[in-house]
Design a protein around this motif. Structure first.
Motif, short mmCIF file in Angstrom:
data_model
loop_
_atom_site.label_atom_id
_atom_site.label_comp_id
_atom_site.label_asym_id
_atom_site.label_seq_id
_atom_site.Cartn_x
_atom_site.Cartn_y
_atom_site.Cartn_z
N THR A 196 0.84 -1.20 0.00
CA THR A 196 0.00 0.00 0.00
C THR A 196 0.87 1.25 0.00
OG1 THR A 196 -1.80 -1.14 1.14
CG2 THR A 196 -1.78 1.27 1.29
N LEU A 205 -6.67 -3.15 -6.73
CA LEU A 205 -7.52 -3.33 -5.55
C LEU A 205 -6.87 -2.73 -4.30
CD1 LEU A 205 -8.93 -6.95 -6.02
CD2 LEU A 205 -10.07 -4.76 -6.46
N THR A 206 -5.56 -2.89 -4.19
CA THR A 206 -4.85 -2.32 -3.05
C THR A 206 -4.91 -0.79 -3.09
OG1 THR A 206 -3.39 -4.23 -2.97
CG2 THR A 206 -2.63 -2.24 -1.84
N ALA A 255 -8.46 0.36 -2.19
CA ALA A 255 -8.69 0.28 -0.74
C ALA A 255 -8.00 1.44 -0.03
CB ALA A 255 -8.18 -1.06 -0.20
N ASP A 280 -9.23 -1.04 5.13
CA ASP A 280 -8.21 -2.03 5.44
C ASP A 280 -8.56 -3.27 4.62
OD1 ASP A 280 -6.90 -4.30 6.56
OD2 ASP A 280 -6.69 -3.27 8.48
N LEU A 281 -7.82 -3.51 3.56
CA LEU A 281 -8.14 -4.57 2.60
C LEU A 281 -8.13 -5.95 3.25
CD1 LEU A 281 -8.80 -5.07 -0.38
CD2 LEU A 281 -6.35 -5.20 -0.82
#
Length: 122
Positions: free
Chosen positions: A8, A76-77, A80, A86-87
């Motif tokens: 992230t 996707l990260t 998020a 918080d994935l």
């Protein structure tokens, strides 16, 4: 730092260094993730179940699948992060919900949808 937190942070830095935050709206990130997922789907589209299970044995196809998964995880990260989610916790919460909806004694060996399931319901 956990691997997801490191990813992230590295993605945030990567985007910030290029001033790409302006383009990383939730809508754009979702669309990009869907596009990358579509490319991944294309890798499996005409394979038999047996061929799909062995896709990583083919060096070229395996490399494309690995890169496609990387792209999907990156988007996707990033999504998020932009949304403040918080994935890993979201995935754990979803797994816990699925365990309630699909108890082992009723679900083992069955692909049936859980009765009364509504994805938009809290």
């Amino acid at each position: 730092m956990a691997p997801v937190e490191e990813l992230t942070q590295r993605l945030r830095t990567f985007a910030d260094e290029r001033n790409w935050g302006q383009f990383h709206t939730p809508k754009n990130l979702v669309m990009a993730a869907a596009g990358e997922m579509g490319e991944l789907v294309a890798e499996f589209q005409w394979l038999t179940p047996e061929q799909s299970a062995a896709v990583m044995d083919d060096l070229k196809a395996g490399a494309r699948v690995r890169a496609g998964l990387g792209d999907v995880v990156i988007y996707l990260t990033r999504l998020a992060d932009v949304l403040g989610i918080d994935l890993v916790q979201a995935a754990l919460d979803k797994l816990e919900d699925s365990a309630r909806r699909y108890p082992v004694e009723r679900s083992r060996g069955s692909a049936a949808k859980a009765p009364g399931y509504h994805p938009s319901a809290p």
